[in-house]
Scaffold this motif. Structure first.
Motif, PDB file in Angstrom:
ATOM      1  N   MET B 104     -30.845  31.916 -10.150  1.00 56.35           N
ATOM      2  CA  MET B 104     -32.296  32.969  -9.108  1.00 56.35           C
ATOM      3  C   MET B 104     -33.932  32.332  -9.800  1.00 56.35           C
ATOM      4  N   ALA B 105     -33.535  32.328 -11.324  1.00 60.38           N
ATOM      5  CA  ALA B 105     -34.995  32.274 -11.560  1.00 60.38           C
ATOM      6  C   ALA B 105     -35.328  30.231 -11.113  1.00 60.38           C
ATOM      7  N   ILE B 106     -34.995  29.781 -11.468  1.00 61.81           N
ATOM      8  CA  ILE B 106     -35.257  28.324 -11.254  1.00 61.81           C
ATOM      9  C   ILE B 106     -35.518  28.168 -10.589  1.00 61.81           C
ATOM     10  N   PRO B 107     -35.235  28.307  -8.639  1.00 58.11           N
ATOM     11  CA  PRO B 107     -35.494  28.360  -7.436  1.00 58.11           C
ATOM     12  C   PRO B 107     -37.451  28.771  -7.260  1.00 58.11           C
ATOM     13  N   LEU B 108     -37.174  30.185  -7.625  1.00 56.76           N
ATOM     14  CA  LEU B 108     -38.362  30.983  -7.537  1.00 56.76           C
ATOM     15  C   LEU B 108     -39.545  29.989  -8.161  1.00 56.76           C
ATOM     16  N   TRP B 109     -39.220  30.648  -9.764  1.00 54.38           N
ATOM     17  CA  TRP B 109     -40.604  29.973 -10.383  1.00 54.38           C
ATOM     18  C   TRP B 109     -40.846  28.628  -9.862  1.00 54.38           C
ATOM     19  N   ALA B 110     -40.281  27.720  -9.517  1.00 51.26           N
ATOM     20  CA  ALA B 110     -39.890  25.885  -8.853  1.00 51.26           C
ATOM     21  C   ALA B 110     -41.579  26.600  -7.662  1.00 51.26           C
ATOM     22  N   GLY B 111     -40.392  27.294  -6.563  1.00 50.21           N
ATOM     23  CA  GLY B 111     -41.171  27.089  -5.931  1.00 50.21           C
ATOM     24  C   GLY B 111     -42.440  27.678  -5.877  1.00 50.21           C
ATOM     25  N   THR B 112     -43.148  28.954  -6.758  1.00 49.15           N
ATOM     26  CA  THR B 112     -44.537  29.271  -6.570  1.00 49.15           C
ATOM     27  C   THR B 112     -45.147  27.767  -7.605  1.00 49.15           C
ATOM     28  N   VAL B 113     -44.872  27.140  -8.749  1.00 49.66           N
ATOM     29  CA  VAL B 113     -45.122  26.375  -9.238  1.00 49.66           C
ATOM     30  C   VAL B 113     -46.049  24.911  -8.140  1.00 49.66           C
ATOM     31  N   ILE B 114     -44.631  24.589  -7.745  1.00 50.21           N
ATOM     32  CA  ILE B 114     -45.050  23.788  -6.499  1.00 50.21           C
ATOM     33  C   ILE B 114     -46.111  24.295  -5.175  1.00 50.21           C
ATOM     34  N   MET B 115     -45.875  25.398  -4.930  1.00 47.66           N
ATOM     35  CA  MET B 115     -46.655  26.016  -4.067  1.00 47.66           C
ATOM     36  C   MET B 115     -48.754  25.535  -4.307  1.00 47.66           C
ATOM     37  N   ILE B 147     -45.733  23.213 -21.716  1.00 49.61           N
ATOM     38  CA  ILE B 147     -44.709  24.257 -23.255  1.00 49.61           C
ATOM     39  C   ILE B 147     -44.402  25.316 -22.312  1.00 49.61           C
ATOM     40  N   SER B 148     -45.242  25.938 -22.184  1.00 51.47           N
ATOM     41  CA  SER B 148     -45.095  27.302 -21.727  1.00 51.47           C
ATOM     42  C   SER B 148     -44.745  27.896 -20.680  1.00 51.47           C
ATOM     43  N   LEU B 149     -44.813  27.303 -19.899  1.00 48.81           N
ATOM     44  CA  LEU B 149     -45.042  27.040 -18.215  1.00 48.81           C
ATOM     45  C   LEU B 149     -43.292  26.544 -17.799  1.00 48.81           C
ATOM     46  N   LEU B 150     -42.852  25.532 -18.420  1.00 46.81           N
ATOM     47  CA  LEU B 150     -41.846  25.067 -18.438  1.00 46.81           C
ATOM     48  C   LEU B 150     -41.274  26.112 -18.432  1.00 46.81           C
ATOM     49  N   ILE B 151     -41.315  26.542 -19.860  1.00 49.87           N
ATOM     50  CA  ILE B 151     -39.593  27.902 -20.742  1.00 49.87           C
ATOM     51  C   ILE B 151     -39.526  28.690 -19.809  1.00 49.87           C
ATOM     52  N   GLN B 152     -40.452  28.963 -18.348  1.00 52.15           N
ATOM     53  CA  GLN B 152     -40.997  30.323 -18.452  1.00 52.15           C
ATOM     54  C   GLN B 152     -39.595  31.003 -17.154  1.00 52.15           C
ATOM     55  N   PRO B 153     -39.047  29.755 -16.512  1.00 51.27           N
ATOM     56  CA  PRO B 153     -37.830  30.040 -15.633  1.00 51.27           C
ATOM     57  C   PRO B 153     -36.646  30.578 -16.846  1.00 51.27           C
ATOM     58  N   MET B 154     -36.483  29.882 -17.720  1.00 49.43           N
ATOM     59  CA  MET B 154     -35.427  29.480 -18.867  1.00 49.43           C
ATOM     60  C   MET B 154     -35.582  31.267 -19.192  1.00 49.43           C
ATOM     61  N   ALA B 155     -36.866  31.826 -19.399  1.00 50.20           N
ATOM     62  CA  ALA B 155     -37.229  33.471 -20.461  1.00 50.20           C
ATOM     63  C   ALA B 155     -36.707  33.860 -19.167  1.00 50.20           C
ATOM     64  N   LEU B 156     -37.559  34.054 -18.216  1.00 50.93           N
ATOM     65  CA  LEU B 156     -36.321  34.456 -16.620  1.00 50.93           C
ATOM     66  C   LEU B 156     -35.481  35.270 -16.966  1.00 50.93           C
TER      67      LEU B 156
END
Lengths: 253, 226
Positions: B104-115, B147-156
């Motif tokens: 759930m987390a990785i696609p949603l977060w990646a979606g926002t970042v790519i957008m 690093i804090s950006l890349l860790i967001q999906p993991m954290a979620l």
């Protein structure tokens, strides 16, 4: 959908049919028949207003009614539970206490806040209905107002002749007033002219009188001779002296 | 005992076929749709709740962000219902599985970042450097922000998994404590049972809050990137 696949496969197999493939879906849709059976669910049957009755929130009432002729449902339930517990079909584990606490909290919450939530939901629905009802009533009121206005307008049309009478009277009065004004002006003008003539006559008469008096005086004065004049003056002086003595005697007293 | 403790977290299978799919597909059955204006109480309260949450969540986004409203509202409803259903006895909570939460987390977060990178690349890159940092610190800070950006999906994902799993484990442990104490000392059983009840209330709150937090953070990432 499969028919479209068949058509496209046929088009690739026989290139001469490729032009016909454009007509394919249209022909298919034309041959498909719609609305042939009897229309069912017309009009859509209304939903029941209340759900079926349940006991303990889980078991429908029909279950109890079904069992009552045969066996008591509570006895059946107790028997089943005791059977499962004693034969360890249902094992009392840690999960049991968790289940007890979860179900206890749920039942408590439902008992305590259930009616509140139910009333809230009913209130929401009532608000929706009230909004629509208000719109309907406003529309009815608007139309009623229009009808009443129209009726009063029609009634007014019946009484229009009063207006015309009043206007007629006004105009007649105005005409009368104008007539009388002009009459008065005419009277004044005529009187003016007549007064002029009268004053001219009076003036003439006065002038004649004055002239006559002057003529008479002149002739009288001319007729008085000098001898008569002297005698008259001496008599006047003697009279005056007499009078003076009389007058002087009076105030001393 | 160790095996029993984590038994509730094994993905359930029925004769080798995953039943987890059925379990994940079950919550929408509890949310009826209706084409009528006036509904029954369940539908009315659910519709009112969904309207409330969606309004609350989507006011802070602009038009582009609001295209995500269906996604975010369905996300919060899904996580809330699965968490709450997992509190029932002998049930399986899909959100305890890290695999699902990552999915759930990785696609949603990646979606926002790519957008964000597609539309406003300068703004998106500007997030890597907070305002007003002294110049010597800039390279280090950029690395830290990346690093804090890349860790967001993991954290979620890990936040949701850890919270729900920890809650379930605690309930199980205290339940087994009451079970053990029930044969030894009855009054302490009652005390422990009270703790269990309080924990249940906490768990209900945690279930809802976790859903909220997940969705809120995704919406926050969205807000940054639209």
């Amino acid at each position: 959908m499969l028919s479209r696949v068949v058509l496209s496969a046929a088009a690739t197999a026989a290139p001469s049919l490729k032009n016909a493939a454009f007509l394919g879906p249209g022909v298919l849709q034309a041959t498909r028949t719609f609305h042939t059976g009897q229309p069912h669910l017309v009009p859509v049957p209304p939903l029941p207003e209340y759900g079926g009755k349940v006991r303990y929130g889980l078991i429908p009432e029909e279950f109890f009614q079904f069992l009552y002729p045969k066996t008591g449902p509570y006895v059946l339930g107790t028997g089943l539970i005791l059977y499962a517990l004693s034969k360890e079909i249902y094992v009392i584990s840690a999960e049991t206490f968790t289940a007890l606490s979860v179900l206890g909290v749920m039942v408590y919450g439902i008992k305590k806040y259930g009616p509140f939530v139910a009333d809230f939901a009913d209130k929401l629905n009532e608000q929706k209905l009230a909004q629509l009802e208000e719109a309907k009533q406003a529309s009815i009121q608007h139309i009623q107002n229009a009808i009443d206005t129209e009726k009063s307008q029609q009634a007014l049309v019946q009484k229009r002749h009063y207006l015309f009478d009043v206007q007629r009277n006004n105009i007649a009065m105005a005409l009368e007033v104008t007539y009388r004004e002009r009459l008065y002006r005419v009277y004044k003008e005529v009187k003016n002219r007549l007064d002029y003539h009268i004053s001219v006559q009076n003036m003439m008469r006065r002038k004649e009188q004055e002239h006559m008096i002057n003529w008479v005086e002149k002739h009288v004065v001319q007729s008085i001779s000098t001898q008569q004049e002297k005698e008259t003056i001496a008599k006047c002086i003697a009279d005056l002296k007499l009078l003076a003595k009389k007058a002087q005697a009076q105030p001393v007293m | 005992m160790n095996e029993n403790l984590f038994a509730s977290f094994i993905a359930p299978t029925i004769l080798g076929l995953p039943a987890a799919v059925l379990i994940i597909l079950f919550p929408p059955l509890l949310i009826p749709t209706s084409k009528y204006l006036i509904n029954n109480r369940l539908t009315t309260t659910q519709q009112w709740l969904i309207k409330l949450t969606s309004k609350q969540m989507m006011t802070m986004h602009n038009t582009k962000g609001r295209t995500w409203s269906l996604m975010l509202v369905s996300l919060i409803i899904f996580i809330a219902t699965t968490n709450l259903l997992g509190l029932l006895p002998h049930s399986f909570t899909p959100t305890t599985q890290l695999s699902m939460n990552l999915a759930m987390a990785i696609p949603l977060w990646a979606g926002t970042v790519i957008m964000g990178f597609r539309s406003k690349i300068k703004n998106a890159l500007a997030h890597f450097l907070p305002q007003g940092t002294p110049t010597p610190l800039i390279p280090m800070l950029v690395i830290i922000e990346t690093i804090s950006l890349l860790i967001q999906p993991m954290a979620l994902a890990v936040r949701l998994t850890a919270n729900i799993t920890a809650g379930h484990l605690l309930m199980h442990l205290i339940g087994s404590a009451t079970l053990a104490m029930s044969t030894i000392n009855l009054p302490s059983t009652l005390i422990i049972f009270t703790i269990l009840i309080l924990l249940t209330i906490l768990e209900i709150a945690v279930a809802l809050i976790q859903a909220y937090v997940f969705t809120l953070l995704v919406s926050l990432y969205l807000h940054d990137n639209t």
